[in-house]
Design an enzyme around this catalytic site. Sequence first.
Site, short mmCIF file in Angstrom:
data_model
loop_
_atom_site.label_atom_id
_atom_site.label_comp_id
_atom_site.label_asym_id
_atom_site.label_seq_id
_atom_site.Cartn_x
_atom_site.Cartn_y
_atom_site.Cartn_z
N ARG A 1 1.52 10.20 0.68
CA ARG A 1 2.06 11.22 1.58
C ARG A 1 3.32 11.86 0.99
O ARG A 1 3.96 12.68 1.66
CB ARG A 1 2.36 10.62 2.95
N LYS B 1 -11.04 -0.81 6.71
CA LYS B 1 -9.81 -0.69 7.48
C LYS B 1 -10.20 -0.32 8.92
O LYS B 1 -11.08 0.52 9.12
CB LYS B 1 -8.96 0.42 6.85
N GLU C 1 0.88 -1.17 0.00
CA GLU C 1 0.00 0.00 0.00
C GLU C 1 0.91 1.21 0.00
O GLU C 1 1.56 1.51 1.00
CB GLU C 1 -0.90 0.00 1.23
#
Length: 216
Positions: free
Chosen positions: A45, A129, A41
């Site tokens: 950022r 999640k 994943e």
Amino acid sequence: MSIIDERLEEIRIVPVVKIERAEDAKGLAGALVRGGIPCAEVTFRTDAAAQSIRLMSEAYPEMLVGAGTVLKTGQVDAAIEAGAEFIVSPGLNPKIVRYCQEKGIPVYPGVATASEIEQALELGLSVVKFFPAEVNGGVKAIKALSGPYIQLRFMPTGGISPRNLQDYLRQKNVLACGGSWIAPTDKIESGCFAEITGLAREAAAMVAAVRGSRAV
């Protein structure tokens, strides 16, 4: 269950990675594949996220590569264009979820409460999640939530480590676990890919042990 859900359940671990330089992406992907965890994943950022997803997907087509920390629809578009196969966000934003559904890409938004879970169910989601997992009660919380929400499965992330990984994986409603310990940013930036392969192998062995214990 979608094909992506099935692949996640097979791999059971999603390394959450932050890549500052796209040139590190292929080395990281190779390290994870060699370690038996063909999944990542890539968090949005950094400015290198989309290019890193593209490079990883092209170099190792057997890898399951997704985009994380997705907060805007534009990031969804960039991730899909780069070859991402799933989207992960830290919280439940209905706008992002619906946009991903319109685009036909699996999305796993973060939830931490029963109210957020009910929103997820209303949006037609079957996997979410659970974030940040340890801060919000960890395995005990997942066990408690599995009572009223037996139809939902979780991908806990946040505070997962070799110390507690197997405890999470033993839960029937846990699809896979996300974590950053396998490929820490400092090891990626310093090119310590052999170490990342070693960490991935250790994690894969822990997954195999849990799977074997269930088969007994």
